[in-house]
Design a protein around this motif. Structure first.
Motif, PDB file in Angstrom:
ATOM      1  N   SER A 156       9.474  19.483   1.582  1.00 35.12           N
ATOM      2  CA  SER A 156       8.272  20.180   1.105  1.00 35.12           C
ATOM      3  C   SER A 156       7.426  20.607   2.291  1.00 35.12           C
ATOM      4  O   SER A 156       7.384  19.917   3.318  1.00 35.12           O
ATOM      5  N   ASP A 157       6.753  21.748   2.154  1.00 39.09           N
ATOM      6  CA  ASP A 157       5.768  22.094   3.173  1.00 39.09           C
ATOM      7  C   ASP A 157       4.527  21.255   2.914  1.00 39.09           C
ATOM      8  O   ASP A 157       4.337  20.711   1.814  1.00 39.09           O
ATOM      9  N   LEU A 158       3.710  21.124   3.902  1.00 38.30           N
ATOM     10  CA  LEU A 158       2.552  20.229   3.819  1.00 38.30           C
ATOM     11  C   LEU A 158       1.600  20.614   2.687  1.00 38.30           C
ATOM     12  O   LEU A 158       1.087  19.754   1.967  1.00 38.30           O
ATOM     13  N   GLU A 159       1.379  21.913   2.526  1.00 41.53           N
ATOM     14  CA  GLU A 159       0.418  22.372   1.528  1.00 41.53           C
ATOM     15  C   GLU A 159       0.831  22.052   0.096  1.00 41.53           C
ATOM     16  O   GLU A 159      -0.004  22.011  -0.804  1.00 41.53           O
ATOM     17  N   SER A 160       2.123  21.841  -0.120  1.00 42.00           N
ATOM     18  CA  SER A 160       2.618  21.588  -1.472  1.00 42.00           C
ATOM     19  C   SER A 160       2.659  20.109  -1.835  1.00 42.00           C
ATOM     20  O   SER A 160       2.968  19.763  -2.982  1.00 42.00           O
ATOM     21  N   VAL A 161       2.370  19.251  -0.882  1.00 40.38           N
ATOM     22  CA  VAL A 161       2.374  17.811  -1.152  1.00 40.38           C
ATOM     23  C   VAL A 161       1.210  17.466  -2.073  1.00 40.38           C
ATOM     24  O   VAL A 161       0.075  17.893  -1.849  1.00 40.38           O
ATOM     25  N   LYS A 162       1.488  16.684  -3.098  1.00 38.39           N
ATOM     26  CA  LYS A 162       0.455  16.306  -4.068  1.00 38.39           C
ATOM     27  C   LYS A 162       0.439  14.794  -4.255  1.00 38.39           C
ATOM     28  O   LYS A 162       1.333  14.088  -3.809  1.00 38.39           O
ATOM     29  N   GLY A 163      -0.603  14.313  -4.935  1.00 37.74           N
ATOM     30  CA  GLY A 163      -0.694  12.892  -5.240  1.00 37.74           C
ATOM     31  C   GLY A 163      -1.874  12.231  -4.567  1.00 37.74           C
ATOM     32  O   GLY A 163      -2.684  12.886  -3.894  1.00 37.74           O
ATOM     33  N   LYS A 164      -1.977  10.925  -4.746  1.00 35.44           N
ATOM     34  CA  LYS A 164      -3.023  10.122  -4.123  1.00 35.44           C
ATOM     35  C   LYS A 164      -2.382   8.903  -3.469  1.00 35.44           C
ATOM     36  O   LYS A 164      -1.552   8.223  -4.087  1.00 35.44           O
ATOM     37  N   TYR A 165      -2.780   8.626  -2.244  1.00 36.81           N
ATOM     38  CA  TYR A 165      -2.181   7.544  -1.484  1.00 36.81           C
ATOM     39  C   TYR A 165      -3.270   6.771  -0.734  1.00 36.81           C
ATOM     40  O   TYR A 165      -4.313   7.327  -0.392  1.00 36.81           O
ATOM     41  N   ASN A 166      -2.991   5.507  -0.451  1.00 39.11           N
ATOM     42  CA  ASN A 166      -3.945   4.728   0.325  1.00 39.11           C
ATOM     43  C   ASN A 166      -4.114   5.316   1.718  1.00 39.11           C
ATOM     44  O   ASN A 166      -5.234   5.448   2.213  1.00 39.11           O
ATOM     45  N   THR A 167      -2.986   5.669   2.333  1.00 40.33           N
ATOM     46  CA  THR A 167      -3.001   6.219   3.699  1.00 40.33           C
ATOM     47  C   THR A 167      -2.164   7.484   3.760  1.00 40.33           C
ATOM     48  O   THR A 167      -1.090   7.561   3.163  1.00 40.33           O
ATOM     49  N   LYS A 220       0.840  -1.198   0.000  1.00 36.76           N
ATOM     50  CA  LYS A 220       0.000   0.000   0.000  1.00 36.76           C
ATOM     51  C   LYS A 220       0.878   1.252   0.000  1.00 36.76           C
ATOM     52  O   LYS A 220       2.013   1.236   0.471  1.00 36.76           O
ATOM     53  N   THR A 221       0.337   2.336  -0.528  1.00 35.57           N
ATOM     54  CA  THR A 221       1.072   3.597  -0.550  1.00 35.57           C
ATOM     55  C   THR A 221       0.734   4.436   0.679  1.00 35.57           C
ATOM     56  O   THR A 221      -0.428   4.531   1.081  1.00 35.57           O
ATOM     57  N   VAL A 222       1.774   5.021   1.256  1.00 32.13           N
ATOM     58  CA  VAL A 222       1.612   5.856   2.446  1.00 32.13           C
ATOM     59  C   VAL A 222       2.335   7.174   2.241  1.00 32.13           C
ATOM     60  O   VAL A 222       3.508   7.198   1.847  1.00 32.13           O
ATOM     61  N   SER A 235       6.135   7.663   0.724  1.00 31.58           N
ATOM     62  CA  SER A 235       6.509   8.976   0.212  1.00 31.58           C
ATOM     63  C   SER A 235       6.442   9.907   1.416  1.00 31.58           C
ATOM     64  O   SER A 235       5.358  10.191   1.929  1.00 31.58           O
ATOM     65  N   ALA A 236       7.598  10.349   1.903  1.00 34.45           N
ATOM     66  CA  ALA A 236       7.635  11.127   3.142  1.00 34.45           C
ATOM     67  C   ALA A 236       8.296  12.481   2.920  1.00 34.45           C
ATOM     68  O   ALA A 236       9.308  12.588   2.227  1.00 34.45           O
ATOM     69  N   SER A 237       7.718  13.494   3.519  1.00 34.37           N
ATOM     70  CA  SER A 237       8.245  14.846   3.330  1.00 34.37           C
ATOM     71  C   SER A 237       8.306  15.599   4.647  1.00 34.37           C
ATOM     72  O   SER A 237       7.585  15.286   5.600  1.00 34.37           O
ATOM     73  N   ASP A 238       9.154  16.615   4.676  1.00 35.03           N
ATOM     74  CA  ASP A 238       9.245  17.495   5.841  1.00 35.03           C
ATOM     75  C   ASP A 238       9.630  18.882   5.355  1.00 35.03           C
ATOM     76  O   ASP A 238      10.366  19.012   4.363  1.00 35.03           O
ATOM     77  N   ILE A 239       9.157  19.898   6.032  1.00 34.01           N
ATOM     78  CA  ILE A 239       9.471  21.276   5.647  1.00 34.01           C
ATOM     79  C   ILE A 239      10.947  21.582   5.865  1.00 34.01           C
ATOM     80  O   ILE A 239      11.508  22.482   5.246  1.00 34.01           O
ATOM     81  N   SER A 240      11.580  20.808   6.741  1.00 37.20           N
ATOM     82  CA  SER A 240      12.995  20.987   7.034  1.00 37.20           C
ATOM     83  C   SER A 240      13.854  20.066   6.176  1.00 37.20           C
ATOM     84  O   SER A 240      13.716  18.843   6.229  1.00 37.20           O
TER      85      SER A 240
END
Length: 265
Positions: A154-165, A101-103, A125-130
């Motif tokens: 990336s900042d949270l607002e800029s995260v894109k895509g579709k994921y299961n969770t 599954k994608t997270v 796919s994990a991101s952080d503003i820092s």
């Protein structure tokens, strides 16, 4: 009264080292009212980015590890955060369907949740503003031989895509109340199946402790801390077409975090 005195004093002591009773996405001290007014024109996002790319990274990298270079308060926060992470992992393990599954982990920090989920077989796919945080997370994953996880800045607002969770643990404390519903809505827009979010709950008791802690400012400035009413979070989830299916509360001396799992209906 004895119990309140214990926690009030704890909040006062904590204000000189880490943010009073805040989840471990934050450290340093809570600003006084005067300081808050002084920096009111500073964008919260910029504050958070700069803090966790510099002093904040050094401090929290130790807390989010097995380092012995932590004080009693920081150790307590580490334990609280670990409990929240373990509760999520217990849910995932009980479901038994995360493999493949994608997270999307928003505000991943040093990978405390993303890495164990990757080890369980999820595509991360994990991101952080820092940039410092996401780089450290990537380094930790690489050292463990993990190949099914990517980390980026990336900042949270800029995260894109579709994921299961979609997960967002101990990040909401950086979001002002007026932006909380919008943030929850964005997280939901990324999720096909479920959202897992934790936040510092706004109750009369926690709010009082926070105000008490603000009376004892430390020597250095950090980011601002925001508490959130649970009904606001639940309403935002409902508006986005999600329904809370499981919930938990983690509370130690210096860490308080409400955890909600919501599934698309």
């Amino acid at each position: 009264m004895k119990t309140f005195t214990k926690y009030a004093l704890a909040a006062a002591c904590l204000a000189t080292t880490t943010t009073a009773f805040a989840p471990p996405a934050l450290s340093g001290v809570v600003q006084t009212t005067a300081n808050t007014q002084l920096f009111s024109t500073v964008d919260d996002k910029t504050e958070v980015r700069e803090y966790f790319n510099n002093e904040g990274f050094n401090r929290w990298n130790k807390i989010y590890s097995e380092s012995d270079e932590v004080n009693t308060v920081q150790l307590d926060i580490r334990n609280g955060h670990d409990q929240t992470i373990q509760k999520i992992l217990n849910w995932v393990e009980a479901d038994g369907d995360i493999k493949g599954k994608t997270v999307c982990d928003c505000g991943c920090g040093v990978g405390s949740l993303a890495i164990p989920l990757a080890q369980m077989g999820a595509k991360i796919s994990a991101s952080d503003i820092s940039d410092a945080m996401s780089t450290e997370a990537a380094a930790r994953a690489k050292a463990m031989g993990i190949r099914n996880a990517k980390f980026y800045t990336s900042d949270l607002e800029s995260v894109k895509g579709k994921y299961n969770t979609v997960t967002c643990v101990d990040v909401a404390i950086h979001y002002p109340t007026e932006k909380m519903a919008e943030m929850v809505g964005h997280l939901c827009s990324l999720a096909d199946e479920r959202v897992l979010i934790s936040f510092a709950p706004k109750t009369w008791y926690y709010d009082l402790l926070k105000k008490f802690g603000e009376l004892f400012p430390g020597p250095s400035k950090t980011t601002r801390a925001y508490l959130h009413k649970e009904e606001v979070v639940r309403e935002a989830l409902k508006k986005a077409g999600f329904e809370v299916s499981r919930e938990e509360m983690t509370g130690t001396n210096f860490y308080f975090s409400r955890l909600l799992e919501a599934k698309r209906v």
